[in-house]
Motif scaffolding. Structure first.
Motif, mmCIF file in Angstrom:
data_model
loop_
_atom_site.group_PDB
_atom_site.id
_atom_site.type_symbol
_atom_site.label_atom_id
_atom_site.label_comp_id
_atom_site.label_asym_id
_atom_site.label_seq_id
_atom_site.Cartn_x
_atom_site.Cartn_y
_atom_site.Cartn_z
ATOM 1 N N ALA A 146 8.630 -5.480 10.151
ATOM 2 C CA ALA A 146 6.945 -5.071 10.020
ATOM 3 C C ALA A 146 6.571 -4.150 9.097
ATOM 4 N N LYS A 147 7.518 -2.962 9.151
ATOM 5 C CA LYS A 147 7.232 -2.155 8.007
ATOM 6 C C LYS A 147 7.414 -2.603 6.498
ATOM 7 N N CYS A 148 8.481 -3.563 6.431
ATOM 8 C CA CYS A 148 8.626 -4.426 5.018
ATOM 9 C C CYS A 148 7.344 -5.136 4.529
ATOM 10 N N GLY A 149 6.870 -5.875 5.711
ATOM 11 C CA GLY A 149 5.929 -6.919 5.413
ATOM 12 C C GLY A 149 4.289 -6.282 5.039
ATOM 13 N N MET A 150 4.233 -5.254 5.944
ATOM 14 C CA MET A 150 3.133 -4.285 5.797
ATOM 15 C C MET A 150 2.951 -3.586 4.499
ATOM 16 N N THR A 151 3.955 -3.104 4.179
ATOM 17 C CA THR A 151 4.256 -2.389 2.692
ATOM 18 C C THR A 151 3.945 -3.330 1.560
ATOM 19 N N ALA A 152 4.576 -4.365 1.610
ATOM 20 C CA ALA A 152 4.471 -5.372 0.541
ATOM 21 C C ALA A 152 2.986 -5.936 0.488
ATOM 22 N N THR A 153 2.330 -6.079 1.411
ATOM 23 C CA THR A 153 1.145 -6.826 1.711
ATOM 24 C C THR A 153 0.192 -5.670 0.771
ATOM 25 N N LEU A 154 0.331 -4.491 1.230
ATOM 26 C CA LEU A 154 -0.709 -3.530 0.654
ATOM 27 C C LEU A 154 -0.621 -3.349 -0.681
ATOM 28 N N SER A 155 0.973 -3.172 -1.188
ATOM 29 C CA SER A 155 1.202 -2.829 -2.477
ATOM 30 C C SER A 155 0.576 -4.051 -3.547
ATOM 31 N N SER A 156 0.910 -5.184 -3.212
ATOM 32 C CA SER A 156 0.588 -6.443 -3.771
ATOM 33 C C SER A 156 -0.851 -6.694 -3.957
ATOM 34 N N SER A 157 -1.650 -6.480 -2.812
ATOM 35 C CA SER A 157 -2.950 -6.570 -2.758
ATOM 36 C C SER A 157 -3.537 -5.682 -3.514
ATOM 37 N N LEU A 158 -3.296 -4.440 -3.656
ATOM 38 C CA LEU A 158 -3.868 -3.485 -4.758
ATOM 39 C C LEU A 158 -3.700 -3.815 -6.026
ATOM 40 N N VAL A 159 -2.374 -4.132 -6.560
ATOM 41 C CA VAL A 159 -2.342 -4.656 -7.905
ATOM 42 C C VAL A 159 -3.194 -5.886 -8.322
ATOM 43 N N SER A 160 -3.204 -6.957 -7.336
ATOM 44 C CA SER A 160 -4.032 -8.011 -7.466
ATOM 45 C C SER A 160 -5.298 -8.020 -7.750
ATOM 46 N N VAL A 161 -5.955 -6.889 -7.098
ATOM 47 C CA VAL A 161 -7.645 -6.454 -7.093
ATOM 48 C C VAL A 161 -7.573 -5.778 -8.702
ATOM 49 N N ALA A 162 -6.928 -4.890 -8.803
ATOM 50 C CA ALA A 162 -6.891 -4.464 -10.198
ATOM 51 C C ALA A 162 -6.944 -5.230 -11.073
ATOM 52 N N MET A 163 -5.992 -6.290 -11.278
ATOM 53 C CA MET A 163 -5.842 -7.372 -12.214
ATOM 54 C C MET A 163 -7.123 -8.170 -12.451
ATOM 55 N N ALA A 164 -7.473 -8.409 -11.208
ATOM 56 C CA ALA A 164 -8.705 -9.522 -10.924
ATOM 57 C C ALA A 164 -9.640 -8.755 -11.640
ATOM 58 N N ALA A 165 -10.124 -7.416 -11.139
ATOM 59 C CA ALA A 165 -11.168 -6.465 -11.980
ATOM 60 C C ALA A 165 -11.128 -6.324 -13.330
ATOM 61 N N MET A 166 -9.946 -6.632 -13.931
ATOM 62 C CA MET A 166 -9.764 -6.496 -15.436
ATOM 63 C C MET A 166 -9.856 -7.939 -15.857
ATOM 64 N N GLY A 167 -10.215 -8.788 -15.166
ATOM 65 C CA GLY A 167 -10.366 -10.130 -15.678
ATOM 66 C C GLY A 167 -9.268 -11.081 -16.094
ATOM 67 N N PHE A 168 -8.112 -11.051 -15.149
ATOM 68 C CA PHE A 168 -6.894 -11.733 -15.415
ATOM 69 C C PHE A 168 -6.987 -13.022 -14.597
ATOM 70 N N GLY A 169 -8.183 -13.187 -13.968
ATOM 71 C CA GLY A 169 -8.215 -14.602 -13.203
ATOM 72 C C GLY A 169 -7.059 -14.755 -12.283
ATOM 73 N N TYR A 170 -6.707 -16.231 -12.540
ATOM 74 C CA TYR A 170 -5.742 -16.587 -11.570
ATOM 75 C C TYR A 170 -4.383 -15.744 -11.989
ATOM 76 N N TRP A 171 -4.060 -15.031 -12.801
ATOM 77 C CA TRP A 171 -2.829 -14.403 -12.884
ATOM 78 C C TRP A 171 -2.749 -13.287 -11.968
ATOM 79 N N ALA A 172 -4.072 -12.915 -11.443
ATOM 80 C CA ALA A 172 -3.918 -11.783 -10.260
ATOM 81 C C ALA A 172 -3.361 -12.375 -9.199
ATOM 82 N N LEU A 173 -3.768 -13.559 -8.740
ATOM 83 C CA LEU A 173 -3.111 -14.305 -7.626
ATOM 84 C C LEU A 173 -1.674 -14.517 -7.668
#
Length: 534
Positions: A146-173
């Motif tokens: 559970a700790k592995c999954g929750m940490t991985a979800t949080l960190s990957s989601s933060l990075v994807s939102v930052a990339m989407a905000a910078m205009g990377f589009g589908y590369w963020a996903l």
């Protein structure tokens, strides 16, 4: 020593915590990403999903499930699976690198060539963590998973939102997917005490065989033992020496008959889950695929919350009770009641507020996805039941049944979708939904034969919760409409908020009240466990 009941309850708790937090994070970040990205962005990654998951199943070859279904897997079992996954992951990545232009041609979208080569790195990363994940699951260390999954979800989601905000589009996903796997794999290594090696860890030479298929004391076992000794230069030389390649393959030979069928079944399961993305991307293009995928993602957040929570404990528990048939059936029925108790109200509630939720969360541009969501929720309500039934079949070491039933479902589903695509997306989703509901009873047919779980008992375990949930949602929907009717002067935006909040709150209170009045044992057990935990 904890009892089996306590271990199961703790596993379900941490499995639920893991999936609950991941889905809540997915909800929050999914709303942000849905507003930042377009349907075509989701369609680009959705069209590649089927290739990634199939390659992932080919790479693991069902050996993780095979390890979990061994009574006492040894170091060499984990070791062989680990090294096999590494080699398979690299080989498959190279193959799909060269196949990228063919994939792009199928979808008529050349931008998929670099994107696919980037996304497919995921199963190379995951290959390093499958044995570790199997080890933690077998040890019932669900809290660590559970700790592995929750940490991985949080960190990957933060990075994807930052990339989407910078205009990377589908590369963020795509980056979100890759980073989740990488972080999760690293943390699995951190929490697991097992480590791979290139030398034998066990004392005393060749260990006693631990067959997956029950009581197969055949000459093949002796041949495996003799092969290991012959290839390694004698029984005494095995201890502490480097493994020759043949000795690495000995556990794989033993696991292969069972695991190969699991692999094929998993491939067809992934085809079943992604057939709409595969066909919609070809026939309707990336935008319509994005709408369908968005609806499917929101429904899957709910049914995976329940299904994955079960999957982390059900096989381990049922395999451990294989010699106690009555107790095994009693545990299965309790798990089924727990599944129905959560799955039906959760998915039916999302179906009830699908329009309000989608429009308020990610905008009017996703209105078509909102129209598909109720059907996907209806199908999704039965998905956790199928998960538990299929895991029950596997726990009886009948991977052959699991394979051929999954293949039959896949063939029927693909045939129906291909024949109906001219009728439109809605008709295809209706067919997909009805077929998956019917197939729950196909899975039950096999569980009845293997474990004596009668149809009447099965219906007693699920129908009361399904009817209660359906009735509650009908009343809650009507009461929400009545409240809005009484508020004559509110604007359309506020009306959506009133409908969403009032319907969800009323549904929760009504369902809880009905369960209390009916004296649902599963509700009492859940509340007692939560009180003890907190």
């Amino acid at each position: 020593m904890e009892s089996l009941k306590e271990k199961t309850a703790k596993g379900l708790f941490w499995g639920g915590m893991n999936n609950g937090v991941q889905q809540l994070l997915g909800l929050a970040f999914g709303i942000i990403l849905g507003r930042l990205l377009d349907p075509s962005d989701y369609g680009m990654t959705a069209m590649l999903a089927v290739f990634s998951v199939i390659a992932n199943e080919l790479q693991s070859s069902g050996f993780k499930t095979g390890l979990i279904n061994l009574r006492e897997p040894k170091h060499e079992d984990y070791n062989a699976v680990f090294w096999f996954n590494i080699v398979a992951g690299v080989v498959l990545y190279v193959a799909l690198w060269f196949a990228a232009p063919l994939i792009a041609d199928y979808y008529h979208e050349q931008k998929l060539i670099p994107l696919s080569r980037y996304v497919f790195l995921g199963f190379v990363f995951s290959s390093f963590g499958m044995a570790q994940s199997a080890y933690l699951t077998k040890q019932m260390q669900i809290k660590q998973i559970a700790k592995c999954g929750m940490t991985a979800t949080l960190s990957s989601s933060l990075v994807s939102v930052a990339m989407a905000a910078m205009g990377f589009g589908y590369w963020a996903l795509a980056t979100q997917y890759l980073m989740y796997i990488a972080v999760n794999t690293l943390l699995l290594w951190y929490f697991s005490t097992w480590r791979p090696s290139i030398s034998r860890k066990e004392e005393g030479g060749m260990r006693k065989e631990n067959s997956l298929e029950a009581d197969q004391t055949t000459p093949n076992r002796r041949l495996l033992h003799e092969d290991a000794i012959a290839y390694s230069g004698g029984e005494n030389t095995l201890q502490g020496n480097l493994f020759p390649l043949s000795t690495f393959l000995i556990p794989l030979k033993r696991l292969f008959p069972f695991s190969f069928r699991i692999m094929l079944s998993a491939i067809f399961t992934q085809l079943n889950n992604n057939v709409m993305n595969l066909l919609l991307g070809h026939y309707y293009g990336k935008t319509n695929t994005g709408h369908y995928n968005q609806g499917y993602q929101w429904s899957s957040k709910c049914f995976l919350l329940v299904g994955n929570m079960l999957r982390q404990v059900d096989q381990t528990v049922l395999v451990g009770l294989r010699d106690e048939r009555e107790r095994q059936l009693a545990v299965l029925r309790k798990m089924m009641r727990f599944t129905a108790f959560i799955s039906f109200p959760l998915l039916f509630c999302l179906a009830m507020v699908s329009h309000e939720f989608i429009v308020l969360a990610i905008g009017e541009k996703w209105a078509f996805a909102a129209s598909l969501l109720p059907l996907l929720c209806l199908s999704g309500a039965f998905m956790p039941l199928s998960t538990l039934l299929t895991d029950s079949v596997i726990s009886q070491h009948r991977s052959d049944i699991y394979l051929w039933s999954t293949v039959a479902l896949g063939v029927l589903q693909i045939a129906m979708m291909v024949s109906l695509w001219r009728q439109g997306i809605v008709v295809m989703v209706w067919a997909y939904t009805l077929l998956n509901i019917v197939w729950v009873f196909v899975w039950h047919f096999f569980v009845r034969r293997l474990m004596g779980y009668g149809l009447l008992s099965f219906l007693k375990d699920i129908v009361p919760f399904a009817l209660a949930a359906a009735g509650v949602m009908a009343v809650s929907w009507w009461m929400g409409e009545f409240m809005v009717y009484c508020l004559l002067f509110i604007d359309d935006y506020l009306k959506l908020w009133v409908l969403l909040i009032s319907r969800v709150v009323i549904a929760m209170l009504l369902y809880y009240g009905i369960m209390r009045i009916a004296g649902a044992v599963i509700l009492k057990e859940c509340l007692n466990f939560i009180r003890r935990k907190f």
